[in-house]
Scaffold this motif. Structure first.
Motif, PDB file in Angstrom:
ATOM      1  N   LYS A 211       0.831  -1.205   0.000  1.00  0.00           N
ATOM      2  CA  LYS A 211       0.000   0.000   0.000  1.00  0.00           C
ATOM      3  C   LYS A 211       0.867   1.257   0.000  1.00  0.00           C
ATOM      4  CE  LYS A 211      -3.692   2.190   2.717  1.00  0.00           C
ATOM      5  NZ  LYS A 211      -4.517   2.081   3.955  1.00  0.00           N
ATOM      6  N   ASN A 216      -2.878  -0.903  -5.131  1.00  0.00           N
ATOM      7  CA  ASN A 216      -4.272  -0.905  -4.686  1.00  0.00           C
ATOM      8  C   ASN A 216      -4.723  -2.355  -4.503  1.00  0.00           C
ATOM      9  OD1 ASN A 216      -6.809   0.006  -4.006  1.00  0.00           O
ATOM     10  ND2 ASN A 216      -7.466   0.322  -6.136  1.00  0.00           N
ATOM     11  N   SER A 218      -7.049  -5.423  -2.076  1.00  0.00           N
ATOM     12  CA  SER A 218      -7.989  -5.824  -1.038  1.00  0.00           C
ATOM     13  C   SER A 218      -7.584  -7.220  -0.573  1.00  0.00           C
ATOM     14  CB  SER A 218      -9.428  -5.841  -1.564  1.00  0.00           C
ATOM     15  OG  SER A 218      -9.610  -6.896  -2.508  1.00  0.00           O
ATOM     16  N   ASN A 243      -8.621  -2.137   3.819  1.00  0.00           N
ATOM     17  CA  ASN A 243      -8.243  -3.043   2.725  1.00  0.00           C
ATOM     18  C   ASN A 243      -8.604  -4.500   3.022  1.00  0.00           C
ATOM     19  OD1 ASN A 243      -6.002  -0.780   3.029  1.00  0.00           O
ATOM     20  ND2 ASN A 243      -6.129  -1.283   0.844  1.00  0.00           N
TER      21      ASN A 243
END
Length: 364
Positions: A211, A216, A218, A243
């Motif tokens: 990060k 980007n 998750s 996240n």
């Protein structure tokens, strides 16, 4: 067809129970299953597929009465082979005891993890004696990987020729649903028990580094366990809580994997095999895993997945970022991952375990 008695600690959810329940459905032998301490979901599944099950309830009746009941079951069934699962001292004692009481029935000792883990906990010296004696008494020892075989030789003083490697199996057909394009943000996923040795905390630190480098991401964490509360706290401390999502134990793991991009398994112990890794590979996921235990027997680094130094968040983050930056390689690696997963298909596992049982039965 051989009559085989399997001795397990319990019938509740767990890797061994899941594996043996699948074996019960597909095995060509006449299998009987004895659960020493607890019954549960997988005991019911095994019973419903037509196999005989027995529940000793040793926690309430006591070990002496449970042992008497087990001996009575063996006398009644008259099996051709006995297979013991789990590494608890009581079940390891059964290996030696049953070998003495029933010298004409071969007893197999299954080792489902790094052998040194069976020596951990209280009374380590007593556990060592119990396991070394059991390894000597068993007709054959079954190891779930070459790594585990080496650990049995080192910790239980077993002869190499006595140990048979039978890799765990996965029903790869369950993971045929695949989504091979990359999402934005890139979707990372972990599936497994939330205990410290599984190293999810290492993955969280790696995500923080990614990060900070502008990636980007998750991260979906599937599973539950004693370490979940600490992991949720860690996401806040690392400022990656937005996240990450904890979704608990799920029955739709194939669908969750299908809708993810990268499977992360950053364990900090020596993994004996890695069923979750094979499942992710069967789903065509890019796997980034610790180079510990038997994992390098599953993944060839840079060929059908990626390996990172165990316990090193920076090294893990670098592998994740490198994988994301080289998306042109994904399709090739994913295809190879699927091919590798089929080497560990459940049908092959069942066939091999059945062959080991047949072999020792013929040697009686």
């Amino acid at each position: 067809m051989r009559k085989v008695v399997h001795i397990l600690a319990c019938g509740k959810s767990g890797g061994i129970e899941t594996l043996i329940a699948e074996y019960a459905k597909k095995s060509s032998h006449n299998n009987y299953f004895v659960f020493v301490w607890e019954d549960g979901y997988y005991e019911q599944q095994i019973r419903e597929c037509g196999c005989n099950t027995y529940f000793l309830d040793a926690g309430k009746t006591g070990s002496f009465k449970a042992t008497q009941e087990l001996i009575a079951i063996i006398k009644s069934v008259k099996p051709d082979v006995i297979v013991t699962h789990h590494g608890s001292p009581m079940i390891r004692v059964y290996v030696t005891l049953l070998s003495i009481l029933f010298p004409r029935i071969p007893v197999l000792m299954y080792v489902h993890c790094d052998a040194k883990d069976d020596l951990s906990g209280s009374n380590g010296s007593a556990r060592k004696v119990i396991n070394i004696t059991a390894a000597k008494s068993a007709k054959k020892i079954i190891a779930i990987s070459n790594y585990v075989k080496k650990s049995i030789i080192a910790n239980f003083k077993a002869k190499p020729e006595k140990i048979e490697v039978v890799y765990n199996g996965v029903d790869v057909s369950r993971f045929a649903e695949r989504c091979l394009f990359v999402h934005d943000p890139v979707r990372l996923v972990f599936v497994g028990r939330l205990v410290k040795v599984k190293g999810v905390q290492i993955a969280l630190e790696a995500i923080k580094i990614c990060k900070e480098n502008g990636y980007n991401l998750s991260f979906t964490i599937v599973g539950d366990g004693e370490y979940r509360e600490q992991l949720e706290k860690t996401t806040k401390e690392l400022a990656v809580d937005k996240n990450c999502s904890f979704v608990g134990t799920r029955r739709d793991v194939p669908q969750i994997l299908a809708n993810s991009d990268i499977f992360v398994h950053s364990c900090i112990w020596e993994e004996g095999f890695g069923i979750g890794i094979v499942e992710a590979m069967a789903a065509g996921k890019l796997c980034v895993c610790s180079n510990s235990g038997a994992i390098p027997e599953i993944i060839t680094d840079g060929v059908d997945g990626f390996l990172a130094e165990k316990g090193n968040p920076k090294a893990l983050s670098e592998v994740i970022m490198k994988a994301i930056d080289n998306r042109e390689q994904w399709e090739c690696i994913q295809s190879r991952a699927i091919m590798t997963a089929h080497k560990f298909d459940m049908e092959k596992f069942v066939e091999q375990l059945d062959e080991v049982v047949e072999e020792v039965a013929n040697e009686r």
